[in-house]
Design an enzyme around this catalytic site. Structure first.
Site, PDB file in Angstrom:
ATOM      1  N   ASP A  18       0.854  -1.221   0.154  1.00 21.84           N
ATOM      2  CA  ASP A  18       0.082   0.051   0.033  1.00 21.84           C
ATOM      3  C   ASP A  18       0.863   1.358  -0.111  1.00 21.84           C
ATOM      4  O   ASP A  18       1.728   1.343   0.828  1.00 21.84           O
ATOM      5  CB  ASP A  18      -0.784  -0.137   1.101  1.00 21.84           C
ATOM      6  N   ASP A 113      -4.284   2.303  -4.992  1.00 19.93           N
ATOM      7  CA  ASP A 113      -2.855   2.295  -4.199  1.00 19.93           C
ATOM      8  C   ASP A 113      -2.370   0.909  -3.509  1.00 19.93           C
ATOM      9  O   ASP A 113      -1.543   1.020  -2.943  1.00 19.93           O
ATOM     10  CB  ASP A 113      -2.317   3.550  -3.581  1.00 19.93           C
ATOM     11  N   GLU A 114      -3.437  -0.055  -3.872  1.00 20.52           N
ATOM     12  CA  GLU A 114      -2.815  -1.433  -2.828  1.00 20.52           C
ATOM     13  C   GLU A 114      -3.091  -2.728  -3.576  1.00 20.52           C
ATOM     14  O   GLU A 114      -4.159  -2.630  -4.527  1.00 20.52           O
ATOM     15  CB  GLU A 114      -3.703  -1.612  -1.667  1.00 20.52           C
TER      16      GLU A 114
HETATM   17  P1  TTP Z   1      -5.120   4.916   1.347  1.00 20.63           P
HETATM   18  O1  TTP Z   1      -4.118   4.184   0.887  1.00 20.63           O
HETATM   19  O2  TTP Z   1      -6.300   4.459   2.352  1.00 20.63           O
HETATM   20  O3  TTP Z   1      -4.421   6.195   1.997  1.00 20.63           O
HETATM   21  P2  TTP Z   1      -2.904   7.027   1.630  1.00 20.63           P
HETATM   22  O4  TTP Z   1      -2.351   6.091   0.512  1.00 20.63           O
HETATM   23  O5  TTP Z   1      -3.245   8.475   1.152  1.00 20.63           O
HETATM   24  O6  TTP Z   1      -2.320   6.961   2.963  1.00 20.63           O
HETATM   25  P3  TTP Z   1      -1.781   5.594   3.848  1.00 20.63           P
HETATM   26  O7  TTP Z   1      -0.123   6.178   3.782  1.00 20.63           O
HETATM   27  O8  TTP Z   1      -2.265   5.795   5.119  1.00 20.63           O
HETATM   28  O9  TTP Z   1      -1.817   4.447   2.782  1.00 20.63           O
HETATM   29  O10 TTP Z   1      -5.830   5.695   0.122  1.00 20.63           O
HETATM   30  C1  TTP Z   1      -5.038   5.723  -1.120  1.00 20.63           C
HETATM   31  C2  TTP Z   1      -5.856   6.798  -1.864  1.00 20.63           C
HETATM   32  O11 TTP Z   1      -6.892   6.998  -1.815  1.00 20.63           O
HETATM   33  C3  TTP Z   1      -5.263   8.224  -1.169  1.00 20.63           C
HETATM   34  O12 TTP Z   1      -4.034   8.756  -1.244  1.00 20.63           O
HETATM   35  C4  TTP Z   1      -6.339   9.199  -1.685  1.00 20.63           C
HETATM   36  C5  TTP Z   1      -7.603   8.079  -1.862  1.00 20.63           C
HETATM   37  N1  TTP Z   1      -8.493   8.341  -0.639  1.00 20.63           N
HETATM   38  C6  TTP Z   1      -9.854   9.057  -0.751  1.00 20.63           C
HETATM   39  O13 TTP Z   1      -9.864   9.759  -1.815  1.00 20.63           O
HETATM   40  N2  TTP Z   1     -10.674   9.343   0.114  1.00 20.63           N
HETATM   41  C7  TTP Z   1     -10.404   8.437   1.162  1.00 20.63           C
HETATM   42  O14 TTP Z   1     -11.232   8.635   2.178  1.00 20.63           O
HETATM   43  C8  TTP Z   1      -9.369   7.624   1.335  1.00 20.63           C
HETATM   44  C9  TTP Z   1      -9.151   6.827   2.617  1.00 20.63           C
HETATM   45  C10 TTP Z   1      -8.521   7.646   0.285  1.00 20.63           C
HETATM   46 MG    MG Z   2      -2.116   4.108   0.656  1.00 22.64          MG
END
Ligand code: TTP
Ligand code: MG
Length: 400
Positions: A18, A113-114
């Site tokens: 991720d 992103d995962e």
């Molecule tokens: P995530 O992987 O949940 O968050 P992240 O990558 O920003 O941070 P982390 O380091 O905790 O993984 O989500 C991936 C992308 O999805 C994030 O960059 C933006 C988008 N997203 C939204 O648009 N709205 C949301 O509520 C969430 C959780 C994510």
């Molecule tokens: Mg992320």
């Protein structure tokens, strides 16, 4: 970690990746002046939008995803607020998945992103699970400039949890031996699938930690909240039998054509099959896949539609797809009833094995046929997909 040698790597078959603060990291990558600063991606600070995500520097001020942008502004007025640039994030997301897919063809993308990778059987090529994790992190960072957190365990739930526990820039393993004790103190919201609503329901039942659920007798939670209760109880005990659903397994590729006028001409259909097969075979080879099921679709002038399918040894050869599809056509259509549509699709996809001589010939393909496919692919690469099709495979052969 020195514990590497003590870990029984054979159980660590699932890897979850991720990206860290994905959208915000891309903004920092594209504008180095933003590095080290609180960056908030999402609604403008004075509007009613919500935060998509923010950099880890912004998280120190308490800003989180899904928070109203105005609240984020109050928490950190000097943060840099940026609009969402989705096409750019998608571009990088694709590049990340392309890197990941080189480590294992068994990849299940979960979100932008995962992704999960099934890494059982990858150690001969890439080393221990931990080494695979390290290599992925290094490659994503050196080629794209993005940090990715990796979690490795013996099932999907724990691999996903592991990637989250060490964020940002994490690499975390959860072994079978440590799973129960590690899960015990965590809040129930850490169980995959437990959102706000479920958390409230569990709270009312007096269940606050995963340990509280671990201690329940089997069937107790299921009796109160239904089948999800069984799943949560199992997850709490580190049990998750769900397999990686590789993206190609869910996919099929196909082509169909609605005729300007209804037809009964079998040789026309044979030619169409040859064209479709060439196009679909090319797609398969580009994606390094093979198909094991061929389906044809016939729609009669009265709109009645039938499909006929057959299993074949996995292949991506234009010639074999053409022959097999033509055989299906001959078995199911005698040219009596007019057709308004014909379709050909390939499914049951799997990764194409590296072309070893033995397997090529075992699949009934001669070296010459393989070379022709490769030659045609080269031509298509240079002049575009429409540049060449082996259109005369069937009807012209008959006339010779
Ligand atoms: P995530 O992987 O949940 O968050 P992240 O990558 O920003 O941070 P982390 O380091 O905790 O993984 O989500 C991936 C992308 O999805 C994030 O960059 C933006 C988008 N997203 C939204 O648009 N709205 C949301 O509520 C969430 C959780 C994510
Ligand atoms: Mg992320």
């Amino acid at each position: 970690m020195a514990v590497d040698k003590e870990i029984d790597s054979s159980q660590l078959t699932i890897l979850h990746c991720d990206l860290d603060a994905f959208f915000a990291s891309v903004e920092q990558l594209d504008n180095p002046l933003l590095c080290g600063k609180p960056v908030v991606v999402g609604g403008a600070k004075d509007a009613r939008g919500v935060v998509s995500t923010c950099s880890y520097e912004a998280r120190e001020f308490g800003i989180r995803s899904a928070m109203p942008a105005a609240q984020a502004y109050r928490l950190c007025p000097h943060a840099i607020f940026l609009p969402v640039n989705m096409s750019r994030y998608l571009e990088l997301s694709k590049q990340v998945f392309s890197i990941l897919s080189h480590y294992s063809p068994l990849m299940e993308v979960l979100s932008i992103d995962e992704a999960f990778l099934d890494i059982s059987g990858c150690s001969r090529l890439f080393g221990s699970p931990k080494n695979i994790g390290r290599s992925i992190k290094q490659q994503v960072y050196s080629e794209l400039g993005l940090k990715i957190s990796v979690g490795i365990s013996y099932n999907k739930f724990l691999a996903k949890l592991a990637s989250d526990l060490d964020k940002p820039d994490g690499l975390r393993i959860i072994t079978r031996e440590e799973a129960l004790a590690l899960l015990r103190p965590l809040p129930v919201s850490r169980i995959w699938g437990v959102g706000n609503k479920t958390q409230q329901i569990l709270d009312k039942l007096g269940l606050k930690t995963i340990g509280d659920i671990q201690d329940l007798p089997p069937g107790w939670l299921e009796a109160r909240i239904g089948s999800a209760g069984r799943l949560f109880w199992e997850l709490a005990r580190g049990i998750d039998d769900r397999a990686i659903e590789a993206d190609y397994e869910r996919k099929s590729i196909g082509r169909e054509e609605t005729f300007p006028e209804d037809i009964k001409d079998i040789s026309y259909l044979e030619n169409l099959i040859a064209h479709f097969s060439a196009e679909l075979g090319y797609k398969l080879r580009k994606a390094e896949l093979k198909a094991a099921t061929i389906t044809i679709k016939l729609r009669y002038s009265n709109f009645k539609t039938i499909t006929r399918r057959k299993s074949i040894p996995p292949c991506n050869s234009d010639m074999i797809i053409t022959e097999q599809a033509a055989e299906l056509l001959h078995q199911s259509y005698a040219g009596h009833q007019a057709l308004r549509l014909f379709g050909l699709s390939l499914s049951n996809l799997s990764p194409a094995a590296l072309p070893e001589q033995g397997t090529l010939f075992a699949s009934g393909l001669t070296a010459e046929q393989t070379n022709i496919d490769q030659l045609m692919d080269d031509i298509r690469e240079r002049f575009g997909p429409q540049a060449i099709t082996r259109g005369n495979l069937l009807s012209d052969n008959k006339e010779q």
